[in-house]
Design an enzyme around this catalytic site. Sequence first.
Site, PDB file in Angstrom:
ATOM      1  N   ASP A   1      39.200  38.208  37.006  1.00 38.73           N
ATOM      2  CA  ASP A   1      39.729  39.353  36.163  1.00 38.73           C
ATOM      3  C   ASP A   1      39.069  40.681  36.492  1.00 38.73           C
ATOM      4  O   ASP A   1      37.834  40.919  36.804  1.00 38.73           O
ATOM      5  CB  ASP A   1      39.482  39.024  34.715  1.00 38.73           C
ATOM      6  CG  ASP A   1      40.221  37.797  34.235  1.00 38.73           C
ATOM      7  OD1 ASP A   1      41.307  37.781  34.146  1.00 38.73           O
ATOM      8  OD2 ASP A   1      39.621  36.643  33.941  1.00 38.73           O
TER       9      ASP A   1
ATOM     10  N   ASP B   1      35.879  37.241  42.433  1.00 37.34           N
ATOM     11  CA  ASP B   1      35.912  37.292  40.989  1.00 37.34           C
ATOM     12  C   ASP B   1      37.384  37.174  40.732  1.00 37.34           C
ATOM     13  O   ASP B   1      38.234  37.637  41.594  1.00 37.34           O
ATOM     14  CB  ASP B   1      35.235  38.323  40.462  1.00 37.34           C
ATOM     15  CG  ASP B   1      35.623  38.511  38.949  1.00 37.34           C
ATOM     16  OD1 ASP B   1      35.417  37.492  38.295  1.00 37.34           O
ATOM     17  OD2 ASP B   1      36.096  39.561  38.617  1.00 37.34           O
TER      18      ASP B   1
ATOM     19  N   ASP C   1      33.874  43.036  40.254  1.00 33.00           N
ATOM     20  CA  ASP C   1      33.984  44.522  39.419  1.00 33.00           C
ATOM     21  C   ASP C   1      32.885  44.506  38.604  1.00 33.00           C
ATOM     22  O   ASP C   1      32.940  45.443  37.820  1.00 33.00           O
ATOM     23  CB  ASP C   1      35.204  44.494  39.059  1.00 33.00           C
ATOM     24  CG  ASP C   1      35.529  43.516  37.628  1.00 33.00           C
ATOM     25  OD1 ASP C   1      35.467  42.245  37.799  1.00 33.00           O
ATOM     26  OD2 ASP C   1      35.838  43.924  36.634  1.00 33.00           O
TER      27      ASP C   1
END
Length: 215
Positions: free
Chosen positions: A11, A9, A166
């Site tokens: 961001d 991922d 995240d």
Amino acid sequence: MNVKVVIFDWDGTLVDSVEHIADSLHQAATDLGFPELEREAYRDIIGLGMVEALEKLYPGISRDRMNAIREGYARYFFSKVTTPQNVFDGMARVLADLRSSGRRCSVATGKSRRGLAKALDTSGLGVHFDITRCADETRSKPDPLMLEEILDFYRIDPSEAVMIGDTRYDLDMARRIGMPSIGVEWGVHKRDVLSAYEPAAVVSTVPELREVLGV
């Protein structure tokens, strides 16, 4: 982990951008008269495509109003350039070491192609990735289409890759196609949320991530 491809991922996983995204969404929406939401509401939709994020934040929003928020968001978000200093400490080295070990790296993100293209360039991370997939050119997480497209590119099975993210959307996306995943706690969601999606590991530091990946 004995995998051929590591999918990241963007961001909140590679780049410390979560608060800037939340700020930009808040400002763009409230400028247009939308109600101010709790901070966690803006953070929780990070990882989704923008259309899906705004539909979750403001159920029933019209397409015209959505486009107005998106335009405002772009102005605020792109007023700040992603630089190498915004990359989480140690993550650039992890990418380099993965490549040195013979593993391949790619990105699966809720960002737009425009946003990711700019960030890949200005962050200095673009050289590490063979393929990147964005929500506005495929389907938003947690739909696994972007992972399936990355697997097709490499011609590998889900078991030969790992998704690192995240948010619950990252790990849910991987779980839907039987791909191993690793949750990182330095972005949006913490261990209690990430663990519900049965990741191979949840890590709280970059050295822990290195240990799990074996680099």
